[in-house]
Every structure is written in structure tokens, then in C-alpha cells.
Design a protein around this motif. Structure first.
Motif, PDB file in Angstrom:
ATOM      1  N   ARG A 103      93.016  71.586  56.310  1.00 39.24           N
ATOM      2  CA  ARG A 103      91.990  72.424  55.690  1.00 39.24           C
ATOM      3  C   ARG A 103      92.283  72.691  54.218  1.00 39.24           C
ATOM      4  O   ARG A 103      91.371  72.669  53.369  1.00 39.24           O
ATOM      5  N   ALA A 104      93.519  72.938  53.882  1.00 41.55           N
ATOM      6  CA  ALA A 104      93.879  73.302  52.508  1.00 41.55           C
ATOM      7  C   ALA A 104      94.253  72.100  51.646  1.00 41.55           C
ATOM      8  O   ALA A 104      94.682  72.278  50.499  1.00 41.55           O
ATOM      9  N   LYS A 105      94.075  70.889  52.158  1.00 36.76           N
ATOM     10  CA  LYS A 105      94.471  69.709  51.397  1.00 36.76           C
ATOM     11  C   LYS A 105      93.504  69.388  50.260  1.00 36.76           C
ATOM     12  O   LYS A 105      93.875  68.691  49.310  1.00 36.76           O
ATOM     13  N   ARG A 106      92.268  69.854  50.346  1.00 36.62           N
ATOM     14  CA  ARG A 106      91.285  69.617  49.289  1.00 36.62           C
ATOM     15  C   ARG A 106      90.598  70.933  48.941  1.00 36.62           C
ATOM     16  O   ARG A 106      90.247  71.717  49.826  1.00 36.62           O
ATOM     17  N   ASP A 107      90.422  71.152  47.664  1.00 30.47           N
ATOM     18  CA  ASP A 107      89.758  72.366  47.196  1.00 30.47           C
ATOM     19  C   ASP A 107      88.255  72.112  47.122  1.00 30.47           C
ATOM     20  O   ASP A 107      87.650  72.108  46.050  1.00 30.47           O
ATOM     21  N   LEU A 109      84.621  73.199  49.225  1.00 33.70           N
ATOM     22  CA  LEU A 109      84.072  74.115  50.218  1.00 33.70           C
ATOM     23  C   LEU A 109      83.518  73.386  51.434  1.00 33.70           C
ATOM     24  O   LEU A 109      83.657  73.852  52.575  1.00 33.70           O
ATOM     25  N   ARG A 110      82.866  72.253  51.240  1.00 36.91           N
ATOM     26  CA  ARG A 110      82.313  71.514  52.376  1.00 36.91           C
ATOM     27  C   ARG A 110      83.427  70.994  53.271  1.00 36.91           C
ATOM     28  O   ARG A 110      83.327  71.042  54.502  1.00 36.91           O
ATOM     29  N   ASN A 114      83.891  72.246  57.223  1.00 36.49           N
ATOM     30  CA  ASN A 114      83.930  71.344  58.378  1.00 36.49           C
ATOM     31  C   ASN A 114      85.166  71.592  59.241  1.00 36.49           C
ATOM     32  O   ASN A 114      85.085  71.620  60.475  1.00 36.49           O
ATOM     33  N   TRP A 115      86.315  71.781  58.591  1.00 35.59           N
ATOM     34  CA  TRP A 115      87.532  72.057  59.353  1.00 35.59           C
ATOM     35  C   TRP A 115      87.464  73.426  60.016  1.00 35.59           C
ATOM     36  O   TRP A 115      88.021  73.627  61.107  1.00 35.59           O
ATOM     37  N   ASP A 116      86.791  74.381  59.378  1.00 33.94           N
ATOM     38  CA  ASP A 116      86.625  75.708  59.983  1.00 33.94           C
ATOM     39  C   ASP A 116      85.822  75.626  61.279  1.00 33.94           C
ATOM     40  O   ASP A 116      86.127  76.316  62.256  1.00 33.94           O
ATOM     41  N   VAL A 117      84.790  74.785  61.285  1.00 28.55           N
ATOM     42  CA  VAL A 117      83.987  74.601  62.499  1.00 28.55           C
ATOM     43  C   VAL A 117      84.845  74.010  63.609  1.00 28.55           C
ATOM     44  O   VAL A 117      84.799  74.446  64.768  1.00 28.55           O
TER      45      VAL A 117
END
Length: 357
Positions: A103-107, A109-110, A114-117
Motif C-alpha cells: 500500500r505504501a510503495k507508491r504515493d 491515491l488510486r 485499491n489496496w484499501d479495498v
């Protein structure tokens, strides 16, 4: 107490430890959608379990490995019967681990959204299936003399098992909310405490129904005081949460998780897989166990390694005991600021006030 009985207790302890520790991990994953208002708040929630979630999953690997070594027939029957649900659990755990790591590998938001879902749904589905499978073990399965399951997949979704799955979801959500309140500060902490009240009340209603059903239809007399202890733990956790005593609330919610799990294992003993076709075909701690020599070797290894693992994991929690708050949004630079916007100092002050709230 013979060695097979000892190893039944050991396996019950390992599963109990897994549900206690991974339970609040799952709960925090569910909370990312329930109380996380934006990407930064969801990141703050994830940070509360970031240093410990993978260590918590070691308990699952150890529990499955101990079951394979101590009770190979139990392991074979259980995982062949629950092949599709355990496959879904495995996929869910893999996706959940990827979400937590990537999740934190790219800054972007999209990317994070997606990883949050994925994190939310994997944290929701996996505990439901664990509750479903454990409740089915207690209820019994239609297995023949050779341990082969002769039922259908739909039979696993009976009312008692579905109730067990729902209880696991709400109990872990409550456990996670209490943990989030303990580990966060500011607005997230307040929302976690508010959600803990709602989740705790729903958990108490489902737990009371489920535990009464378990003790009346499947339980041994020894499970009754443990079930009462679980309900008392929920009440104490709600009261401690109301008084903003998050540490005690977490202890008591943990007592509830432990009590519910122990109640199920007490209801299961001395069987490990009861047969609903005939009691003679049930797998028990005696007829499903490995040989005495294997159990003796395992006992020596477990006696040496277990204290070291507990000390190391306890030290990890002590090191990462500080509270976490969502970072403030960076203030705009003078070049980016439009006429009438707050100054950098004012924006930074407002961000700090947002976190403290």
C-alpha cells in the motif's frame, strides 16, 4: 493426562493465541473503511499493526503444523473437508499481506485506495470463514469410518456455523476497535471508541446466543463458566471503553476472544472431528494422534522454543507501544497559496489541532 491430551491442549492454546492476536489485526483491517476518513487516517490505522501483523500469523502456521504432527488424521480430515474454504482463507491472507506491504510503495491515491479495498474485504471474509469452520468442527461433520467427508459444500453453511462466522467478524471488529483506541490519538481514537460501543453491543447479543447454543447442545459442564467469563469480559470491556481506559478495555476484549475459543475447544473435546453419522466413526484425541515417541520429541522441542517465542513477541509489542496519529496535511507554500488562504504557519497549526482532536 496422556500426551495426546497434552497436545490437544497445546493446539487449543495455539489457536487461541492466533485468534487473540490476529483478531485485532483483522479488526483494524475492517476499521480502515469504517472509521478511516481519508488515506492518511487509514495509513495511521495500518501503522498500528504494521510491526506485529506478520508475527501474529506465525501462530497460525504453528497451530497448523502442530496439528499435522500431533494429529495427522485430524489434519487430513479437516483440511480435505474444508478444502475450498481454506483455499479462500489462504488467498485472503496472501492478498491481505500484499495490501499491508504494498500500500505504501507508491504515493498515489488510486493505488492506495485499491489496496484499501482488498485489505477491508480480506479482513472481513477470512475471520468469517474461520468462525464458520471452527463452529462446524464443534457441530460435527458427516464423515465415514475412513475420515472421508460425504456431505456437500452447502452443508457447511448451516445456521450454527453461519452464526459462528458472524460472531467472529463482530468480535474481531470490537477487539480491533478497542486496540485502535489504545494505539491511536486524536480524532481516530474518538471514532474507534464510538464504534467499539456499537460493535460491543452487537457482539454481546450474538455471543450470548451462540454460547448458550454451544453449551446446551454441544458443550461440557466445564465450558459453562468459561462462556459466562466471555460475556462478562465483553461487559467489562464496554465499561472500560466508556471510561476511556483503553488498556483495560483491550485486556477484557482479549478475555472474551480467549473465552469464546476455549469454550469451543472444551465443547469439542475429547473428539477432534465428531461424526454426525455415528459416534464410532468420530476422530478423537486417542485414535487420531501420532505415536508416543513423536509426541515426546515434539514436547521437548515445544518446551524449549515456546518461552523464547513469547519473550521475543512480548518485547516487540513493548518496543512499538507508542500511540499513532494521522499526520497533518502539508501546508501550501507561498507560491501555491491563493489570495485569502491561511499562511503556512496557520495551516500547520490547524493540522496539528486536527490530529489532537
Amino acid at each position: 493426562m496422556q500426551l495426546p491430551d497434552v497436545w490437544f491442549v497445546v493446539i487449543a492454546v495455539l489457536w487461541t493465541g492466533y485468534f487473540f492476536l490476529e483478531g485485532f489485526d483483522f479488526g483494524v483491517g475492517i476499521l480502515t473503511k469504517l472509521i478511516g476518513r481519508d488515506s492518511k487516517e487509514r495509513g495511521a490505522l495500518i501503522s498500528t499493526i504494521g510491526p506485529v501483523w506478520d508475527g501474529n500469523e506465525v501462530w497460525l502456521i504453528t497451530a497448523a503444523g502442530a496439528t499435522f504432527a500431533a494429529f495427522p488424521d485430524w489434519y487430513a480430515t479437516m483440511f480435505s473437508t474444508f478444502y475450498l474454504p481454506t483455499f479462500v482463507i489462504l488467498v485472503g491472507l496472501i492478498l491481505r499481506g500484499l495490501a499491508l506491504e504494498y500500500r505504501a510503495k507508491r504515493d498515489d491515491l488510486r493505488w492506495k485506495r485499491n489496496w484499501d479495498v482488498i485489505l477491508f474485504w480480506s479482513s472481513l471474509v477470512v475471520p468469517f470463514l474461520w468462525g464458520l469452520l471452527l463452529a462446524n468442527l464443534v457441530r460435527g461433520l458427516p464423515i465415514e469410518a475412513d475420515g472421508v467427508y460425504v456431505g456437500a459444500l452447502a452443508d457447511l453453511f448451516n445456521p450454527y456455523a453461519v452464526l459462528g462466522g458472524l460472531l467472529a467478524v463482530v468480535l474481531f471488529t470490537f477487539h480491533g476497535a478497542v486496540f485502535a483506541a489504545l494505539k491511536t490519538d486524536g480524532a481516530i481514537r474518538g471514532r474507534a471508541r464510538d464504534l467499539a460501543v456499537k460493535a460491543g453491543l452487537i457482539t454481546f447479543a450474538l455471543a450470548a446466543f451462540f454460547l448458550v447454543w454451544t453449551t446446551v447442545e454441544f458443550g461440557a459442564p466445564a465450558s459453562i463458566p468459561i462462556a459466562i467469563l466471555g460475556l462478562a469480559g465483553l461487559i467489562a470491556a464496554l465499561e472500560a471503553n466508556r471510561r476511556a481506559r483503553e488498556g483495560w478495555a483491550f485486556v477484557f476484549s482479549g478475555v472474551s476472544v480467549v473465552a469464546v475459543t476455549v469454550t469451543l475447544f472444551l465443547a469439542l473435546y475429547p473428539d477432534v472431528v465428531p461424526s454426525t453419522l455415528t459416534a464410532q466413526w468420530s476422530l478423537t484425541v486417542d485414535n487420531a494422534a501420532s505415536g508416543d515417541y513423536s509426541l515426546q520429541i515434539m514436547t521437548w522441542i515445544a518446551g524449549f522454543a515456546t518461552p523464547l517465542v513469547l519473550l521475543y513477541q512480548g518485547w516487540t509489542y513493548w518496543v512499538f507501544r507508542q500511540r499513532i496519529g494521522a499526520p497533518p496535511t502539508p501546508a501550501p507554500t507561498p507560491a501555491d497559496r491563493l489570495p485569502g488562504q491561511a499562511t503556512t504557519t496557520e495551516a500547520g497549526k490547524e493540522g496539528r489541532n486536527h490530529v489532537s482532536r
